[in-house]
Design a protein around this motif. Structure first.
Motif, PDB file in Angstrom:
ATOM      1  N   GLN A 366       0.814  -1.216   0.000  1.00 19.26           N
ATOM      2  CA  GLN A 366       0.000   0.000   0.000  1.00 19.26           C
ATOM      3  C   GLN A 366       0.853   1.274   0.000  1.00 19.26           C
ATOM      4  OE1 GLN A 366      -2.259   0.654   3.647  1.00 19.26           O
ATOM      5  NE2 GLN A 366      -0.706  -0.448   4.838  1.00 19.26           N
ATOM      6  N   TYR A 367       2.155   1.130   0.342  1.00 19.30           N
ATOM      7  CA  TYR A 367       3.035   2.302   0.398  1.00 19.30           C
ATOM      8  C   TYR A 367       3.752   2.582  -0.919  1.00 19.30           C
ATOM      9  CZ  TYR A 367       2.346   1.654   5.421  1.00 19.30           C
ATOM     10  OH  TYR A 367       1.789   1.518   6.670  1.00 19.30           O
ATOM     11  N   GLU A 368       3.568   1.692  -1.914  1.00 19.12           N
ATOM     12  CA  GLU A 368       4.205   1.909  -3.209  1.00 19.12           C
ATOM     13  C   GLU A 368       3.725   3.214  -3.844  1.00 19.12           C
ATOM     14  OE1 GLU A 368       5.505  -1.916  -5.544  1.00 19.12           O
ATOM     15  OE2 GLU A 368       3.368  -2.067  -5.093  1.00 19.12           O
ATOM     16  N   GLY A 369       4.641   3.888  -4.524  1.00 25.61           N
ATOM     17  CA  GLY A 369       4.267   5.130  -5.182  1.00 25.61           C
ATOM     18  C   GLY A 369       5.403   6.132  -5.161  1.00 25.61           C
ATOM     19  N   GLU A 370       5.151   7.328  -5.687  1.00 24.56           N
ATOM     20  CA  GLU A 370       6.154   8.401  -5.721  1.00 24.56           C
ATOM     21  C   GLU A 370       5.729   9.537  -4.797  1.00 24.56           C
ATOM     22  OE1 GLU A 370       8.398  11.453  -8.855  1.00 24.56           O
ATOM     23  OE2 GLU A 370       6.970   9.943  -9.594  1.00 24.56           O
ATOM     24  N   TYR A 371       6.676   9.998  -3.997  1.00 21.38           N
ATOM     25  CA  TYR A 371       6.417  11.042  -3.009  1.00 21.38           C
ATOM     26  C   TYR A 371       7.319  12.245  -3.306  1.00 21.38           C
ATOM     27  CZ  TYR A 371       4.260   7.138  -0.511  1.00 21.38           C
ATOM     28  OH  TYR A 371       3.480   6.052  -0.154  1.00 21.38           O
ATOM     29  N   THR A 380      10.752   7.360  -4.769  1.00 17.43           N
ATOM     30  CA  THR A 380       9.844   6.359  -5.330  1.00 17.43           C
ATOM     31  C   THR A 380       9.972   5.071  -4.516  1.00 17.43           C
ATOM     32  OG1 THR A 380      10.058   7.283  -7.547  1.00 17.43           O
ATOM     33  CG2 THR A 380       9.248   5.024  -7.378  1.00 17.43           C
ATOM     34  N   VAL A 381       8.852   4.601  -4.001  1.00 24.50           N
ATOM     35  CA  VAL A 381       8.824   3.403  -3.156  1.00 24.50           C
ATOM     36  C   VAL A 381       8.270   2.235  -3.958  1.00 24.50           C
ATOM     37  CG1 VAL A 381       7.881   2.378  -1.050  1.00 24.50           C
ATOM     38  CG2 VAL A 381       8.540   4.801  -1.076  1.00 24.50           C
ATOM     39  N   THR A 428      -1.272   8.997   1.906  1.00 23.63           N
ATOM     40  CA  THR A 428      -1.188  10.310   1.252  1.00 23.63           C
ATOM     41  C   THR A 428       0.153  11.009   1.405  1.00 23.63           C
ATOM     42  OG1 THR A 428      -2.042  11.369   3.256  1.00 23.63           O
ATOM     43  CG2 THR A 428      -3.661  10.710   1.579  1.00 23.63           C
ATOM     44  N   GLU A 429       0.962  10.577   2.384  1.00 22.51           N
ATOM     45  CA  GLU A 429       2.155  11.363   2.694  1.00 22.51           C
ATOM     46  C   GLU A 429       3.266  10.502   3.271  1.00 22.51           C
ATOM     47  OE1 GLU A 429       2.313  15.683   4.596  1.00 22.51           O
ATOM     48  OE2 GLU A 429       2.166  14.172   6.175  1.00 22.51           O
ATOM     49  N   LYS A 443       2.177  12.155  -1.677  1.00 21.14           N
ATOM     50  CA  LYS A 443       2.137  11.078  -2.663  1.00 21.14           C
ATOM     51  C   LYS A 443       1.519  11.611  -3.942  1.00 21.14           C
ATOM     52  CE  LYS A 443       0.847   6.221  -3.228  1.00 21.14           C
ATOM     53  NZ  LYS A 443       0.154   5.059  -2.614  1.00 21.14           N
ATOM     54  N   ILE A 444       2.281  11.554  -5.045  1.00 21.98           N
ATOM     55  CA  ILE A 444       1.799  12.120  -6.299  1.00 21.98           C
ATOM     56  C   ILE A 444       1.474  11.050  -7.340  1.00 21.98           C
ATOM     57  CG2 ILE A 444       2.945  14.333  -5.980  1.00 21.98           C
ATOM     58  CD1 ILE A 444       5.203  13.350  -7.781  1.00 21.98           C
ATOM     59  N   LYS A 445       1.911   9.828  -7.087  1.00 21.93           N
ATOM     60  CA  LYS A 445       1.602   8.722  -8.010  1.00 21.93           C
ATOM     61  C   LYS A 445       1.324   7.449  -7.240  1.00 21.93           C
ATOM     62  CE  LYS A 445       4.427  10.298 -11.931  1.00 21.93           C
ATOM     63  NZ  LYS A 445       5.550   9.975 -12.828  1.00 21.93           N
TER      64      LYS A 445
END
Length: 445
Positions: A366-371, A380-381, A428-429, A443-445
């Motif tokens: 759930q934490y994957e994404g770009e911050y 990027t996680v 979100t953050e 979180k932008i992606k």
């Protein structure tokens, strides 16, 4: 019987802990930081002329497993500014210049030079652009020798950040200019003037300027990152580039000689030292910060240069000196303040070792994404084989280890990240905790 034995052992431990002296507590604190790769260097504590602690922690050279000692030699970065300021005051005492002189007197070609005084340069109130903010040049040119013309090209034609004397903004450019002014006034290289008037009289025999050319056995290796899983050595900034703003290297013992000279009012007249230790704006005097900590007046300065950080503090009332010199790019502010807290019987925290906990894959994914943490900096996680990996802009990916369901630590660098969710339960953050700072990223992606 077993219960009585356990109680007896607990009592012995409590008595032993309570019997620790402040210096022993400080040593334990420093060791805890070193064990977790949050400090590598030499620490010195003195009361007056008496050295209470002078000890190395961590690696002088990680590849060779060579330990730091009290004789280890480090670059001290901006602590150099104290030496430059002292020479300016000495020349003023000799009637060779005045801190009220205009910059235009020495460099007529300098824009707004008739508005800027040496006092402004000394106190970071000149408004002159700080050349080390030029990231492109720092990456490509900082390790090579530079001449005055090249240095001037980095800030001479930049507009002033503000009207001289109206604000404070840290500027290495100002201290580089002071070094060149010292050379104009004396007809000698800045380094020679410092050596003749400070290093030799104080017998600071382990102190110098050209760290690239220094070949002493106690020379340390500086690191961008030093951790249990590896290290990233840092290149050496050339002394002509850091110059009068940050080129000095030394040992903790040698630096204490300088700190004691300040404390006893040596080398300069009393009025000059008072001028140096009088804050102008943002608690800054002449190469010194003047503030308070734990209810005590503190005279201090820190330094940072590729692979090295430093912090030197003097508390006049009790005549305590604390010096931390590190060969790793980690912030020393909190550690220095906690060492002072130990001496003054104030609360402090010993960092706890990180313990990994295992989380289900669904929680990690759930934490994957770009911050986005800054306009041109993001992390990027990604998830792979039961672990999260964080990759910052321009850097390789680093494995992340869970310490709670939402907080993770890294072993490659001393840093942690924490994730936050909205009321709806969506991530979100992210917050990055590193070097005593917190950086929030949406979180932008």
């Amino acid at each position: 019987m077993k219960q009585l034995t356990s109680l007896f052992l607990l009592l012995v431990i409590a008595i032993t802990a309570g019997a620790q002296t402040p210096v022993q507590k400080a040593d334990a604190l420093l060791k805890a930081y070193a064990d977790q790769y949050k400090f590598s260097g030499t620490a010195l504590i003195a009361k007056g002329d008496e050295i209470l602690l002078n000890k190395g922690y961590g690696y002088s050279n990680a590849g060779e497993k060579k330990q730091n000692t009290e004789a280890s030699v480090f670059q001290i970065g901006s602590i150099t500014k104290q030496f430059t300021a002292a020479i300016i005051l000495l020349l003023e005492e000799q009637g060779k210049l005045s801190v009220n002189d205009k910059l235009s007197k020495y460099f007529p070609q300098f824009p707004n030079g008739d508005k800027i005084t040496l006092h402004h340069l000394l106190t970071h109130t000149s408004g002159i652009y700080n050349y080390t903010n030029n990231a492109q040049f720092m990456q490509s040119g900082g390790t090579k020798p530079v001449d005055q013309t090249t240095m001037f090209s980095l800030f001479l034609d930049k507009p002033l950040d503000f009207e001289p004397g109206t604000k404070y903004s840290y500027s290495n450019s100002g201290y580089v200019l002071l070094g060149y002014i010292i050379e104009k006034v004396t007809g000698k290289p800045w380094e020679q003037v410092v050596r003749e008037n400070i290093l030799k009289p104080l017998q600071m025999n382990q102190t110098g300027f050209d760290f690239t050319g220094f070949k002493g056995a106690d020379k340390t290796t500086g690191y961008f990152s030093l951790s249990e899983v590896g290290s990233i050595p840092a290149p050496i900034i050339d002394s002509t580039f850091s110059y009068a703003a940050g080129s000095i290297y030394t040992t903790a013992s040698d630096l204490l000689k300088w700190e004691r000279a300040m404390a006893k009012g040596k080398l300069l007249k009393k009025a000059s030292w008072q001028k140096a230790m009088t804050p102008v704006k943002e608690a800054y005097g002449y190469g010194l910060a003047i503030d308070s900590l734990h209810g005590q007046q503190r005279i201090s300065h820190g330094g940072g240069i590729y692979g090295y950080t430093s912090n030197a503090m003097w508390f006049p009332a009790q005549d305590y000196t604390i010096i931390l010199l590190s060969n790793a790019s980690s912030a020393l502010g909190k550690l220095s303040n906690d060492v002072a807290a130990v001496l003054y019987g104030k609360p402090y925290t010993i960092p706890e070792a990180n313990v990994e906990v295992k989380l289900e894959d669904a929680i990690l994914k759930q934490y994957e994404g770009e911050y986005a943490l800054a306009p041109n900096f993001s992390i990027t996680v990604t998830f792979k084989d039961g672990y999260l990996y964080g990759q910052a802009t321009g850097q390789p990916p680093f494995q992340m280890f869970a310490k709670t369901e939402k907080r993770f630590f890294l072993k490659a660098v001393p840093a942690e990240v924490e994730f936050f969710k909205s009321e709806a339960g969506k991530v979100t953050e992210m917050v990055l905790y590193q070097n005593g700072r917190e950086m929030k990223g949406q979180k932008i992606k």
